[in-house]
Design an enzyme around this catalytic site. Structure first.
Site: not given
Length: 220
Positions: A55-57, A157
């Site tokens: 998962i994204d930072t 996103r």
């Protein structure tokens, strides 16, 4: 440095509540990553747990770790076969038309010298499907529940921007990066079925920055 909270634990799996700002893999430019916590997350086991997915930072919430190679292989297969149920919460910097629906927009990766790489909606891209539901509207922003069927990079996103007509609040790539210190996306729930065993099921509490915006998680 405090290790992430553990949401689920058994002999083959951990689910942690990854804080926003903690990278799953060590960034090329350096900085904090999950590697800084693997010793603490062994919890008496000899092997260090290994992340099954990314998962994204900026994204907070449920992250599944496998405690042995056999479990990693099974969990990877569950993700590949779309058997894993994922529930995300995101704050949209705008108000969508409608209250629920399904976004089906294929995604492709592009790159430029000025902006670096990003994902775009493109007919020739890889199929991507996200189900969504509006939970609450407040001050021109909306709390949205996202249930992605596929797991493409930046899927939620770009689906927010291209499918719902507004970016996630704070998103510096697909929006203006305004209104929040990070992209407001939270992996709220994760369920992984297992043959002959109860499923792995974890829920990550609503993060403080979502609550500070005035939102509460309306499940159901």
């Amino acid at each position: 440095m405090t290790a992430p909270a553990i949401l689920f634990e058994d002999g083959e799996a951990l689910v942690i509540d990854k804080p926003a700002g903690l990278a799953v893999e060590r960034p090329r430019k350096g900085g904090r990553s999950l590697e800084d916590h693997v010793e603490a997350l062994k919890l008496g086991f000899q092997r260090a747990p290994v992340p099954v997915h990314r998962i994204d930072t900026d994204t907070s919430g449920c992250l599944l770790l496998a405690r042995n190679p056999k479990a990693l292989k099974r969990f990877n297969l569950a993700f590949a076969e779309r058997k894993v149920e994922k529930r995300y919460l995101g704050v949209l910097d705008g108000v969508p038309s409608g209250t629920e629906g399904t976004i089906e927009l294929a995604l492709a990766k592009i790159s430029s010298a000025e902006k670096g790489w990003r994902m775009i909606a493109a007919k020739k891209g890889k199929p991507a499907i996200t189900h969504w539901r509006l939970i609450e509207e407040r001050d021109g922003r909306t709390l949205i529940e996202f249930r992605p069927e596929t797991g493409r990079t930046h899927q939620i996103r770009i689906h927010a921007l291209a499918g719902l007509g507004a970016p996630l609040l704070g998103d510096p790539v697909y929006g203006a990066g305004r209104g929040a210190a990070r992209t407001t996306l939270h992996a709220a729930e994760l369920t992984v079925p297992r043959e002959g065993k109860p499923p792995i099921a974890a829920t990550a509490p609503l993060p403080a920055d979502f609550a500070a915006l005035g939102f509460a998680d309306g499940q159901g």
